[in-house]
Write a protein that holds these residues in place. Structure first.
Motif, PDB file in Angstrom:
ATOM      1  N   GLN A 192      -7.336  -5.288  -3.886  1.00 45.74           N
ATOM      2  CA  GLN A 192      -6.392  -4.976  -3.005  1.00 45.74           C
ATOM      3  C   GLN A 192      -6.418  -5.868  -1.789  1.00 45.74           C
ATOM      4  OE1 GLN A 192      -3.502  -3.910  -3.485  1.00 45.74           O
ATOM      5  NE2 GLN A 192      -2.772  -2.528  -1.984  1.00 45.74           N
ATOM      6  N   ASN A 197       0.855  -1.212  -0.188  1.00 46.02           N
ATOM      7  CA  ASN A 197      -0.107  -0.047   0.052  1.00 46.02           C
ATOM      8  C   ASN A 197       0.736   1.339  -0.114  1.00 46.02           C
ATOM      9  OD1 ASN A 197      -3.056  -0.865   0.440  1.00 46.02           O
ATOM     10  ND2 ASN A 197      -1.799  -2.340   1.789  1.00 46.02           N
ATOM     11  N   ALA A 252      -5.442   0.863   4.315  1.00 46.24           N
ATOM     12  CA  ALA A 252      -5.272   0.898   2.870  1.00 46.24           C
ATOM     13  C   ALA A 252      -5.846   2.420   2.648  1.00 46.24           C
ATOM     14  CB  ALA A 252      -6.002  -0.092   2.002  1.00 46.24           C
TER      15      ALA A 252
END
Length: 756
Positions: free
Chosen positions: A512, A186, A488
């Motif tokens: 993700q 990230n 995130a």
């Protein structure tokens, strides 16, 4: 290790010619949208792309160790998400190039039918270009497809961090490495490691072996009469720390250690009582949660101890910053000490806050003499700090505002919005933590550049950080689910020029989360988990569905898993009973994590678990784990420890003849100072006390359930009482009687039982 960026204006200036991704991205109608997180500063998509196979290879400049590291990280990531194993080759399809003129941590990535080129001026930029290329990869015909894009990217802030509290609960070195992998995925670049607190000392200090020999371990608190739990704890050897620091460095992450002072010092005082104020430590107090009154004393031998500790810490951590805490230092023991008061008078110090400032400034000068910078929580501002000290603002953003206006650098880490120990969902599936809800959308909406900080002082804002305090994150799985996916969102706040809309973030978050799972960090699913509200509707059930993500909710009642073609929820459902109801959030035709599967019956529509009951007050609202069993899953209870009281709102009482309540007892192991004296209970009629149910909290008593069957029993006990016939909806208020706060009783679930 990474190098920090220049000031914010310089970063922004380097991107004046770019356009935000939402405005410039041109995606062919037939192409799958690019889903990068954090969002790049500028992205243009084109037709086509190329396919990676095992023979593609990666090319790097000769002798460039930074490029080699970036290539190694890419080669490591791709197979973990289904891509090929790549090797270094002179004419690889993926090329890393070192070029001048790109801002620190920035990169340029171009992909086309001929392959990919990543250009950057520094090691971090090459690494982040590799991370972006990895995120672009997706399964394709005959290999891994990389779509054609042109990206110019770099971060908004130089400090993009996460804090892990390893003092309250110890995590294995393997977990820490997995967390570092997830951070790198990230583009987070600062790992703030909370290694020392009242409950535990986790770093090996060779000069003082009792710090880990004694204070790395404790017996968890248990309710009176409950079976004892096994000793828990652990510590990181210096060899393990060096390995973790090196591991982080290869992923562009600086590890900032925290050694708390002058408060949160109980673990050190427990090992070496001479460091404290001579106030005895109650047995087992190290297993309490809260704010403790034990402080370091201000004798010269104590400063010698702290300097010795910092010497070993600095030898292990090359970070420019050393965190010294400085928060929640209750001064009662200093105020009560004639010796401290005499010292303050001799130094010309007029208050205990000024004494803490003197303490912290002395440590700051020691760090500065070793070419390090002190950083601490915003309480270090009280009484004044050294000019080069940096402030981590946790009491809202006020500390950062004050620091910036005074010319100090600051990191925004405000509670509760960036405190990841808060619940992120409203269902029982979300685990334990602070009772106040902090959703992913709330984190994503946080403004790290508020107007209250004048533009000319914005340069002092280094960046943002999310913190996980682990009092109530007992396991590594719980820690991972608490950190992500909110981590995130914090990454995007720190990286992207301006966040896009939340729905677009959700679109990019879903893949993700799947990547993070492949890296061994399982994110929490609260943002995708449907929430059901059940109630009887005559002989049928009324079901209301909702969700955080704003995605379509699709359901089935035939036992099959819901998907993109399943019925779309648009209004409350009316179902016959029993019915098996399955619900999922749907994105791009696929069900997302957190799908639910429940049986809707005459019983479930009249049942409320602890998360579905309303707390009467939320003064100190916590969702706590039971203290049993020693191994395996434990029940959890949502309660206000300052006022244990619950309301079953609009309870449907037609036909109800009895009530069952699941109860559990837990230790009252909370250091809340004099507030404990404010907790009041009704006087019990029996030695163990009773659960009382009223029609409204000030209304008549409907039932009394003696707690004797549950007293001194581990786990959850079900109590039952008859009810007189009632009709309509009533707010049932549930409390208990007691002669003191320990044990703390809590409600697991309430079931209304109708006549046969």
């Amino acid at each position: 290790m990474i190098q920090f960026l220049p000031t914010l204006p310089a970063i922004v200036g380097s991107f004046l010619c770019t356009t935000p991704v939402a405005a410039q991205s041109v995606v062919p109608a037939t192409a799958q949208p690019v889903a990068l997180l954090p969002a790049p500063q500028s992205l243009t998509s084109a037709e086509g792309g190329f396919t990676l196979t095992a023979i593609s290879g990666i090319a790097i400049p000769a002798g460039d160790d930074g490029a080699r590291n970036a290539a190694d990280r890419l080669a490591e990531l791709l197979p973990r998400t289904g891509g090929p194993n790549l090797s270094i080759k002179p004419h690889g399809t993926i090329r890393f190039e070192r070029v001048p003129g790109i801002a620190a941590e920035g990169y340029r990535l171009t992909t086309s039918s001929s392959g990919a080129t990543i250009r950057a001026s520094d090691d971090a930029g090459l690494l982040y270009g590799a991370v972006t290329l990895w995120q672009l990869a997706r399964p394709g015909t005959g290999g891994t497809f990389i779509p054609a894009v042109t990206i110019a990217d770099g971060p908004r802030f130089r400090w993009r961090g996460l804090m892990l509290d390893s003092a309250r609960h110890f995590q294995s070195p393997e977990f820490v490495k997995r967390l570092l992998d997830a951070m790198a995925a990230n583009k987070l670049n600062t790992f703030h490691w909370h290694l020392v607190d009242d409950q535990g000392w986790r770093i090996e200090i060779r000069k003082y072996p009792r710090l880990t020999g004694v204070s790395a371990w404790r017996l968890p608190a248990t309710a009176p009469g409950a079976p004892p739990l096994p000793r828990t704890g652990g510590f990181y050897t210096q060899e393990q720390i060096r390995e973790i620091v090196a591991y982080a460095g290869k992923r562009g992450i600086t590890v900032v250690p925290e050694i708390e002072m002058p408060g949160h010092a109980l673990s050190a005082i427990r090992a070496y009582p001479r460091l404290g104020m001579g106030v005895p430590l109650p047995r087992g107090v190290e297993s309490d949660w809260g704010v403790f009154p034990w402080l370091y004393n201000t004798d010269e031998p104590t400063f010698t101890f702290l300097q010795d500790v910092l010497d070993e810490v600095m030898a292990l951590f090359p970070s420019r910053y050393i965190h010294v805490g400085g928060d929640e230092a209750v001064k009662d023991q200093w105020k009560a000490s004639p010796k401290i008061q005499a010292q303050m008078k001799s130094l010309g110090i007029g208050s205990e806050d000024k004494l803490q400032s003197w303490f912290i400034q002395r440590i700051g000068r020691y760090l500065a003499a070793h070419d390090r910078r002190l950083i601490g929580w915003d309480e270090i501002l009280d009484g004044g700090i050294t000019p080069d000290a940096t402030v981590m603002s946790w009491r809202g953003i006020d500390g950062a505002v004050a620091a910036a206006k005074a010319g100090h650098d600051a990191v925004l880490s405000p509670a509760p919005i960036l405190y990841l120990n808060h619940r992120q969902g409203v269902t029982a599936a979300e685990g334990t933590g602070r009772g106040e809800l902090i959703t992913l959308a709330q984190v994503y909406a946080f403004d790290p550049a508020p107007a209250s900080i004048p533009a000319e002082q914005q340069r002092h804002i280094l960046g943002v950080q999310g913190n996980l305090w682990t009092e109530h994150a007992r396991t590594e799985e719980a820690a991972a689910a608490a950190i992500f996916p909110r981590g995130a969102a914090i990454a995007e706040l720190g990286w992207s020029k301006a966040p896009s809309d939340f729905s677009d973030f959700i679109r990019r978050l879903a893949p993700q989360m799947a990547r993070l799972s492949k890296l061994g960090v399982e994110p929490g699913a609260a943002v995708f988990r449907p929430v059901t509200t059940l109630s009887p509707d005559g002989a049928k059930a009324k079901v209301i569905l909702s969700g955080q993500a704003g995605l379509p909710l699709r359901y089935t009642i035939d036992g099959t898993a819901p998907g993109g073609a399943s019925p779309l929820y648009s209004a409350p459902l009316t179902l016959t009973m029993p019915t098996r109801l399955r619900v999922a959030s749907i994105l791009d035709g696929a069900a997302q994590p957190g799908a639910i599967d429940l049986n809707v019956t005459a019983a479930t529509v009249r049942r409320r678990d602890d998360t579905e009951l309303k707390l009467c007050t939320t003064g100190i609202a916590l969702r706590l784990a039971d203290d049993a069993p020693a191994k395996g899953p434990r029940a959890a209870f949502l309660t206000d420890i300052g006022n244990p009281c619950w309301i079953y709102q609009a309870a449907p009482m037609d036909g109800v003849r009895s009530i069952t309540i699941d109860v559990g007892q837990m230790p009252f192991n909370f250091q809340i100072g004099h507030d404990v004296d404010k907790i009041r209970f009704r006087t019990p009629a029996t030695p163990a006390g009773e659960v009382e149910i009223r029609d409204g909290c000030e209304g008549p008593k409907l039932a009394v359930l003696p707690l004797a069957p549950a007293a001194r029993r581990p786990g959850v006990t079900r109590l039952t009482a008859s009810l007189k016939p009632m009709s309509g909806a009533h707010d049932l208020c549930i409390t208990y009687t007691a002669r003191g706060v320990n044990p703390l009783w809590a409600i697991g679930a309430v079931q209304l039982v109708t006549a046969p």
